[in-house]
Design a protein around this motif. Structure first.
Motif, PDB file in Angstrom:
ATOM      1  N   GLY A 118       0.742  -1.428  -0.166  1.00  0.00           N
ATOM      2  CA  GLY A 118       0.048  -0.022  -0.036  1.00  0.00           C
ATOM      3  C   GLY A 118       0.904   1.124   0.321  1.00  0.00           C
ATOM      4  N   VAL A 119       0.118   2.105   0.368  1.00  0.00           N
ATOM      5  CA  VAL A 119       1.081   3.593   0.665  1.00  0.00           C
ATOM      6  C   VAL A 119       0.934   3.838   1.771  1.00  0.00           C
ATOM      7  N   VAL A 120       2.112   4.587   2.542  1.00  0.00           N
ATOM      8  CA  VAL A 120       2.405   5.227   3.501  1.00  0.00           C
ATOM      9  C   VAL A 120       1.869   6.007   3.489  1.00  0.00           C
ATOM     10  N   ALA A 121       0.332   6.515   4.770  1.00  0.00           N
ATOM     11  CA  ALA A 121      -0.381   6.993   4.759  1.00  0.00           C
ATOM     12  C   ALA A 121       0.057   8.583   6.728  1.00  0.00           C
ATOM     13  N   GLY A 122       1.103   8.062   7.347  1.00  0.00           N
ATOM     14  CA  GLY A 122       1.426   8.723   8.417  1.00  0.00           C
ATOM     15  C   GLY A 122       2.640   7.440   9.478  1.00  0.00           C
ATOM     16  N   VAL A 123       3.381   8.448   9.754  1.00  0.00           N
ATOM     17  CA  VAL A 123       4.023   7.991  10.907  1.00  0.00           C
ATOM     18  C   VAL A 123       4.353   8.221  11.761  1.00  0.00           C
ATOM     19  N   GLY A 124       4.700   7.737  13.089  1.00  0.00           N
ATOM     20  CA  GLY A 124       5.348   8.127  14.295  1.00  0.00           C
ATOM     21  C   GLY A 124       6.438   8.392  14.513  1.00  0.00           C
ATOM     22  N   PRO A 125       6.569   8.825  15.632  1.00  0.00           N
ATOM     23  CA  PRO A 125       7.722   9.882  16.026  1.00  0.00           C
ATOM     24  C   PRO A 125       8.920   8.938  16.142  1.00  0.00           C
ATOM     25  N   GLY A 126      10.052   9.315  15.338  1.00  0.00           N
ATOM     26  CA  GLY A 126      11.032   8.623  15.506  1.00  0.00           C
ATOM     27  C   GLY A 126      11.675   7.784  13.199  1.00  0.00           C
ATOM     28  N   VAL A 127      10.526   7.801  13.457  1.00  0.00           N
ATOM     29  CA  VAL A 127      10.580   7.020  11.633  1.00  0.00           C
ATOM     30  C   VAL A 127      11.324   8.069  10.572  1.00  0.00           C
ATOM     31  N   ILE A 128      12.465   7.555  10.362  1.00  0.00           N
ATOM     32  CA  ILE A 128      13.034   8.557   9.344  1.00  0.00           C
ATOM     33  C   ILE A 128      13.536   7.707   8.175  1.00  0.00           C
ATOM     34  N   ARG A 129      12.858   6.286   7.591  1.00  0.00           N
ATOM     35  CA  ARG A 129      12.733   5.925   6.261  1.00  0.00           C
ATOM     36  C   ARG A 129      11.642   5.847   5.626  1.00  0.00           C
ATOM     37  N   TRP A 130      10.817   6.384   5.831  1.00  0.00           N
ATOM     38  CA  TRP A 130       9.578   6.298   5.164  1.00  0.00           C
ATOM     39  C   TRP A 130       8.575   7.651   5.328  1.00  0.00           C
ATOM     40  N   LYS A 131       8.534   8.788   4.198  1.00  0.00           N
ATOM     41  CA  LYS A 131       7.203   9.613   4.457  1.00  0.00           C
ATOM     42  C   LYS A 131       5.623   9.493   3.773  1.00  0.00           C
ATOM     43  N   PRO A 132       4.907  10.102   4.530  1.00  0.00           N
ATOM     44  CA  PRO A 132       3.799   9.850   3.562  1.00  0.00           C
ATOM     45  C   PRO A 132       3.477   9.938   1.793  1.00  0.00           C
ATOM     46  N   GLY A 133       2.500   8.707   1.721  1.00  0.00           N
ATOM     47  CA  GLY A 133       3.106   8.662  -0.010  1.00  0.00           C
ATOM     48  C   GLY A 133       4.261   7.506  -0.788  1.00  0.00           C
ATOM     49  N   ASP A 134       4.840   7.077   0.020  1.00  0.00           N
ATOM     50  CA  ASP A 134       5.510   5.895  -0.279  1.00  0.00           C
ATOM     51  C   ASP A 134       5.194   5.000  -0.428  1.00  0.00           C
ATOM     52  N   PRO A 135       5.016   4.659  -1.714  1.00  0.00           N
ATOM     53  CA  PRO A 135       4.461   3.078  -1.952  1.00  0.00           C
ATOM     54  C   PRO A 135       5.044   1.811  -0.982  1.00  0.00           C
ATOM     55  N   VAL A 136       4.628   1.223  -0.368  1.00  0.00           N
ATOM     56  CA  VAL A 136       6.128   0.449   0.368  1.00  0.00           C
ATOM     57  C   VAL A 136       4.441  -1.623   0.163  1.00  0.00           C
ATOM     58  N   PHE A 137       5.611  -2.568   0.894  1.00  0.00           N
ATOM     59  CA  PHE A 137       5.686  -3.540   1.256  1.00  0.00           C
ATOM     60  C   PHE A 137       6.299  -4.413   1.959  1.00  0.00           C
ATOM     61  N   GLY A 138       5.352  -5.027   2.382  1.00  0.00           N
ATOM     62  CA  GLY A 138       6.050  -5.428   3.902  1.00  0.00           C
ATOM     63  C   GLY A 138       5.257  -6.513   4.430  1.00  0.00           C
ATOM     64  N   GLN A 139       5.445  -6.430   6.000  1.00  0.00           N
ATOM     65  CA  GLN A 139       4.248  -7.094   6.863  1.00  0.00           C
ATOM     66  C   GLN A 139       4.027  -6.077   8.134  1.00  0.00           C
ATOM     67  N   GLY A 140       2.711  -6.540   8.473  1.00  0.00           N
ATOM     68  CA  GLY A 140       1.873  -5.434   9.074  1.00  0.00           C
ATOM     69  C   GLY A 140       1.959  -6.285  10.374  1.00  0.00           C
TER      70      GLY A 140
END
Length: 344
Positions: A90-112
């Motif tokens: 999907g697409v990153v919709a928000g990031v919590g404190p301390g997250v530096i690898r991703w920003k809103p709008g980034d298309p990603v895949f992985g484990q959630g």
């Protein structure tokens, strides 16, 4: 705690979104669709607007609470989290404190966490970039099964020229294991049901056995490794056809002739102490490096997911029911929303 950056979702944090709910342990008919609040990412977490998810054997085990070894940490009498789903794209919709690898709008895949929903949380380091040419449905089929397969070929020490048997070759882990072993130069003998032979061959696997008519134990030449995702052959029987120093990796949680999952682990550890072969149990782990490696292979069309059925989110219970038969013809995928690529 600082508020996470938001992508302007149709569901602001805290308002209802669709999700698959698991009130009790049981079969798929106990699952329901309902509304839960859009979660707010904590430190180190990412909120993903889920475009697609997929179903794994782990989801079936957690749905049923069987084998019971899955219940500690998930609720002894009833599910503690009451949500299912691990894989996502999907697409990153928000990031919590301390997250530096991703920003809103980034298309990603992985484990959630609880990915069978409109939105899901994921740990920052369990995501990788979604390749442009790969659909979210194909990418969502990869994370858990693909990284487990990577671990399997590593533990089995698959090398060029080896003869490697992969059972359950039409399933989630099996299909990726067969492809990755072939990429490492091994002669792969894939085992599946007769109805799936041509599908497995379409992955570039030349030698495919129908277990209903041909036993992989009937071989005049010893194997160098067996990666057994089906659990239909005893470990002691595999030992007869695997060369000394070769590898036997049992990897199934479904009851079989060696017993249930816990008994199979016990027997594997025992044979690992006394056998001339390397008998090993292993677990996969979804990491950013492993996902990135798989993403590169996907984009280059060196591996390809074999899909069974793509369900809409509203039919997630039916998807779990199909997965619960353990006879899916590839990965079962849930399509949730269109993938929206946003400008950085």
């Amino acid at each position: 705690m600082p508020a996470p950056r938001s992508l302007g979702l149709p569901y602001p944090f805290g308002v209802p979104m669709r999700a698959l709910l698991q009130p009790v342990y049981g079969e798929a008919h106990t699952l329901t669709m309902g509304d839960v609040p859009v979660p707010e990412p904590a430190r180190g977490q990412v909120l993903v607007r889920v475009a697609a998810a997929s179903v794994n054997a782990a989801d079936v085990f957690l749905m049923r609470g069987v084998p019971r070894m899955v219940r500690p940490g998930h609720g002894l009498k009833r599910p503690a989290r009451r949500r299912l789903g691990l894989d996502l794209a999907g697409v990153v919709a928000g990031v919590g404190p301390g997250v530096i690898r991703w920003k809103p709008g980034d298309p990603v895949f992985g484990q959630g966490l609880a990915t069978l929903a409109d939105c899901a949380l994921a740990r920052e380091h369990q995501l990788a970039p979604l390749p442009d040419a790969i659909s979210p449905e194909h990418a969502a089929a990869v994370p858990v099964a693909g990284t487990t397969a990577l671990r399997a070929v590593d533990v089995a020490r698959v090398a060029p020229g080896q003869r490697v048997v992969v059972t359950g070759a039409a399933g989630g882990v099996g299909q990726f294991t067969a492809q990755l072993a072939a990429l490492r130069g091994a002669e792969v003998i894939a085992v599946c049901s007769g109805r799936n032979i041509e599908r497995v061959r379409s992955l570039g696997i030349e030698h495919v056995l129908d277990y209903e008519t041909t036993s992989p134990l009937d071989t005049p030449i010893p194997y160098d490794a067996v990666i057994d995702n089906a659990g239909a052959v005893r470990i002691r029987d595999w030992r007869r056809v695997v060369a000394p120093g070769g590898s036997i990796l049992p990897n199934s949680g479904v009851p079989g002739p060696d017993g249930g999952a816990l008994m199979r682990v016990f027997k594997a550890q025992w044979y690992g102490l006394i056998a001339s072969q390397r008998v090993r149990v292993f677990t996969g782990k979804v990491t950013a490096p492993a996902l990135t490696e798989l993403g590169v292979l996907l984009a280059a069309q060196r591996i390809s997911p074999l899909l069974d059925t793509i369900y809409p989110l509203e039919q997630a219970p039916q998807a779990l029911a199909a997965a619960g038969t353990h006879h899916a013809r590839g990965k079962i995928v849930i399509s949730i929303s269109p993938l929206e690529r946003h400008a950085s």
